[in-house]
Design a protein around this motif. Sequence first.
Motif, PDB file in Angstrom:
ATOM      1  N   GLN A  43      -0.049  10.143  -2.744  1.00 46.68           N
ATOM      2  CA  GLN A  43       1.004  10.330  -1.749  1.00 46.68           C
ATOM      3  C   GLN A  43       0.483  10.880  -0.424  1.00 46.68           C
ATOM      4  O   GLN A  43       0.936  10.471   0.640  1.00 46.68           O
ATOM      5  CB  GLN A  43       2.120  11.196  -2.316  1.00 46.68           C
ATOM      6  CG  GLN A  43       2.906  10.448  -3.366  1.00 46.68           C
ATOM      7  CD  GLN A  43       3.908  11.299  -4.102  1.00 46.68           C
ATOM      8  OE1 GLN A  43       3.980  12.505  -3.915  1.00 46.68           O
ATOM      9  NE2 GLN A  43       4.678  10.666  -4.966  1.00 46.68           N
ATOM     10  N   GLY A  44      -0.478  11.781  -0.479  1.00 44.96           N
ATOM     11  CA  GLY A  44      -1.074  12.284   0.759  1.00 44.96           C
ATOM     12  C   GLY A  44      -1.737  11.161   1.539  1.00 44.96           C
ATOM     13  O   GLY A  44      -1.557  11.041   2.752  1.00 44.96           O
ATOM     14  N   PHE A  45      -2.483  10.322   0.833  1.00 41.92           N
ATOM     15  CA  PHE A  45      -3.100   9.148   1.465  1.00 41.92           C
ATOM     16  C   PHE A  45      -2.041   8.259   2.088  1.00 41.92           C
ATOM     17  O   PHE A  45      -2.199   7.775   3.204  1.00 41.92           O
ATOM     18  CB  PHE A  45      -3.915   8.354   0.439  1.00 41.92           C
ATOM     19  CG  PHE A  45      -4.223   6.958   0.892  1.00 41.92           C
ATOM     20  CD1 PHE A  45      -5.241   6.717   1.803  1.00 41.92           C
ATOM     21  CD2 PHE A  45      -3.472   5.885   0.440  1.00 41.92           C
ATOM     22  CE1 PHE A  45      -5.518   5.429   2.244  1.00 41.92           C
ATOM     23  CE2 PHE A  45      -3.731   4.598   0.875  1.00 41.92           C
ATOM     24  CZ  PHE A  45      -4.752   4.372   1.774  1.00 41.92           C
ATOM     25  N   GLY A  46      -0.952   8.020   1.356  1.00 37.93           N
ATOM     26  CA  GLY A  46       0.116   7.162   1.854  1.00 37.93           C
ATOM     27  C   GLY A  46       0.725   7.681   3.139  1.00 37.93           C
ATOM     28  O   GLY A  46       0.968   6.922   4.078  1.00 37.93           O
ATOM     29  N   LEU A  47       0.968   8.990   3.196  1.00 37.19           N
ATOM     30  CA  LEU A  47       1.546   9.576   4.407  1.00 37.19           C
ATOM     31  C   LEU A  47       0.586   9.463   5.591  1.00 37.19           C
ATOM     32  O   LEU A  47       1.004   9.141   6.710  1.00 37.19           O
ATOM     33  CB  LEU A  47       1.928  11.044   4.157  1.00 37.19           C
ATOM     34  CG  LEU A  47       3.109  11.260   3.213  1.00 37.19           C
ATOM     35  CD1 LEU A  47       3.242  12.736   2.867  1.00 37.19           C
ATOM     36  CD2 LEU A  47       4.394  10.729   3.819  1.00 37.19           C
ATOM     37  N   VAL A  48      -0.684   9.716   5.345  1.00 35.60           N
ATOM     38  CA  VAL A  48      -1.676   9.586   6.419  1.00 35.60           C
ATOM     39  C   VAL A  48      -1.784   8.126   6.847  1.00 35.60           C
ATOM     40  O   VAL A  48      -1.844   7.820   8.052  1.00 35.60           O
ATOM     41  CB  VAL A  48      -3.049  10.143   5.980  1.00 35.60           C
ATOM     42  CG1 VAL A  48      -4.127   9.827   7.002  1.00 35.60           C
ATOM     43  CG2 VAL A  48      -2.953  11.654   5.772  1.00 35.60           C
ATOM     44  N   VAL A 107       0.841  -1.206   0.000  1.00 35.49           N
ATOM     45  CA  VAL A 107       0.000   0.000   0.000  1.00 35.49           C
ATOM     46  C   VAL A 107       0.869   1.247   0.000  1.00 35.49           C
ATOM     47  O   VAL A 107       0.652   2.178  -0.779  1.00 35.49           O
ATOM     48  CB  VAL A 107      -0.968   0.002   1.207  1.00 35.49           C
ATOM     49  CG1 VAL A 107      -1.643   1.355   1.380  1.00 35.49           C
ATOM     50  CG2 VAL A 107      -2.016  -1.082   1.045  1.00 35.49           C
ATOM     51  N   PHE A 108       1.877   1.273   0.874  1.00 30.78           N
ATOM     52  CA  PHE A 108       2.733   2.453   0.969  1.00 30.78           C
ATOM     53  C   PHE A 108       3.547   2.641  -0.313  1.00 30.78           C
ATOM     54  O   PHE A 108       3.737   3.768  -0.773  1.00 30.78           O
ATOM     55  CB  PHE A 108       3.654   2.359   2.174  1.00 30.78           C
ATOM     56  CG  PHE A 108       2.922   2.214   3.490  1.00 30.78           C
ATOM     57  CD1 PHE A 108       1.648   2.731   3.670  1.00 30.78           C
ATOM     58  CD2 PHE A 108       3.514   1.547   4.544  1.00 30.78           C
ATOM     59  CE1 PHE A 108       0.973   2.594   4.870  1.00 30.78           C
ATOM     60  CE2 PHE A 108       2.853   1.405   5.758  1.00 30.78           C
ATOM     61  CZ  PHE A 108       1.573   1.929   5.925  1.00 30.78           C
ATOM     62  N   GLY A 109       4.034   1.540  -0.890  1.00 30.96           N
ATOM     63  CA  GLY A 109       4.782   1.629  -2.140  1.00 30.96           C
ATOM     64  C   GLY A 109       3.915   2.131  -3.278  1.00 30.96           C
ATOM     65  O   GLY A 109       4.336   2.980  -4.073  1.00 30.96           O
ATOM     66  N   PHE A 110       2.701   1.633  -3.366  1.00 30.61           N
ATOM     67  CA  PHE A 110       1.747   2.083  -4.384  1.00 30.61           C
ATOM     68  C   PHE A 110       1.484   3.579  -4.227  1.00 30.61           C
ATOM     69  O   PHE A 110       1.511   4.333  -5.193  1.00 30.61           O
ATOM     70  CB  PHE A 110       0.443   1.287  -4.249  1.00 30.61           C
ATOM     71  CG  PHE A 110      -0.637   1.723  -5.190  1.00 30.61           C
ATOM     72  CD1 PHE A 110      -0.594   1.366  -6.527  1.00 30.61           C
ATOM     73  CD2 PHE A 110      -1.707   2.466  -4.734  1.00 30.61           C
ATOM     74  CE1 PHE A 110      -1.591   1.762  -7.398  1.00 30.61           C
ATOM     75  CE2 PHE A 110      -2.713   2.871  -5.597  1.00 30.61           C
ATOM     76  CZ  PHE A 110      -2.653   2.518  -6.933  1.00 30.61           C
ATOM     77  N   ALA A 111       1.254   4.005  -2.996  1.00 29.28           N
ATOM     78  CA  ALA A 111       0.975   5.424  -2.742  1.00 29.28           C
ATOM     79  C   ALA A 111       2.183   6.292  -3.090  1.00 29.28           C
ATOM     80  O   ALA A 111       2.033   7.405  -3.590  1.00 29.28           O
ATOM     81  CB  ALA A 111       0.570   5.628  -1.290  1.00 29.28           C
ATOM     82  N   ALA A 112       3.377   5.795  -2.836  1.00 28.99           N
ATOM     83  CA  ALA A 112       4.582   6.577  -3.133  1.00 28.99           C
ATOM     84  C   ALA A 112       4.771   6.771  -4.637  1.00 28.99           C
ATOM     85  O   ALA A 112       5.316   7.789  -5.069  1.00 28.99           O
ATOM     86  CB  ALA A 112       5.807   5.894  -2.536  1.00 28.99           C
ATOM     87  N   LEU A 113       4.324   5.805  -5.441  1.00 32.11           N
ATOM     88  CA  LEU A 113       4.516   5.876  -6.891  1.00 32.11           C
ATOM     89  C   LEU A 113       3.493   6.766  -7.594  1.00 32.11           C
ATOM     90  O   LEU A 113       3.743   7.222  -8.710  1.00 32.11           O
ATOM     91  CB  LEU A 113       4.476   4.471  -7.491  1.00 32.11           C
ATOM     92  CG  LEU A 113       5.632   3.559  -7.064  1.00 32.11           C
ATOM     93  CD1 LEU A 113       5.421   2.147  -7.616  1.00 32.11           C
ATOM     94  CD2 LEU A 113       6.967   4.117  -7.513  1.00 32.11           C
ATOM     95  N   LEU A 114       2.363   6.983  -6.971  1.00 27.49           N
ATOM     96  CA  LEU A 114       1.320   7.804  -7.591  1.00 27.49           C
ATOM     97  C   LEU A 114       1.230   9.154  -6.881  1.00 27.49           C
ATOM     98  O   LEU A 114       0.837   9.216  -5.707  1.00 27.49           O
ATOM     99  CB  LEU A 114      -0.036   7.112  -7.497  1.00 27.49           C
ATOM    100  CG  LEU A 114      -0.205   5.854  -8.334  1.00 27.49           C
ATOM    101  CD1 LEU A 114      -1.548   5.206  -8.046  1.00 27.49           C
ATOM    102  CD2 LEU A 114      -0.102   6.204  -9.814  1.00 27.49           C
ATOM    103  N   PRO A 115       1.584  10.231  -7.549  1.00 25.83           N
ATOM    104  CA  PRO A 115       1.524  11.547  -6.893  1.00 25.83           C
ATOM    105  C   PRO A 115       0.163  11.858  -6.274  1.00 25.83           C
ATOM    106  O   PRO A 115       0.101  12.439  -5.193  1.00 25.83           O
ATOM    107  CB  PRO A 115       1.846  12.523  -8.033  1.00 25.83           C
ATOM    108  CG  PRO A 115       2.687  11.723  -8.976  1.00 25.83           C
ATOM    109  CD  PRO A 115       2.119  10.327  -8.904  1.00 25.83           C
ATOM    110  N   SER A 116      -0.906  11.415  -6.914  1.00 27.09           N
ATOM    111  CA  SER A 116      -2.241  11.703  -6.372  1.00 27.09           C
ATOM    112  C   SER A 116      -2.540  10.909  -5.106  1.00 27.09           C
ATOM    113  O   SER A 116      -3.468  11.244  -4.371  1.00 27.09           O
ATOM    114  CB  SER A 116      -3.315  11.419  -7.418  1.00 27.09           C
ATOM    115  OG  SER A 116      -3.308  10.039  -7.759  1.00 27.09           O
TER     116      SER A 116
END
Length: 100
Positions: free
Chosen positions: A43-48, A32-41
């Motif tokens: 990244q906010g979700f990934g950090l949260v 999940v975190f890797g997926f979020a890091a790769l998609l700029p849209s």
Amino acid sequence: MIGNLGLAFTAPSGVTTIRAMYGGFLIGSGLVFGFAALLPSAQGFGLVAVAIVVGAILISRLIGLIVDRGVSGTQLTYAGIEVASLVLTALCFLLDGRSL
């Protein structure tokens, strides 16, 4: 490492449970975190998501340290890593200019 944590298994099902819970959780979270890091849209979700997951682990660890009185160097090291992870996550969030 299991010995350092004070875990012991009395049956193969115990090993399977730990493997599924720790391994499955960590692999799933990493994906999940890797997926979020790769998609700029995303990244906010990934950090949260990182903050929520690591924060929950830290709170659970601190409760366990208090209730179980199981303070050890290993547990304090892990708590320190979790605090550092939260600080870095917050810095990334703020430096990127994101808002909730």
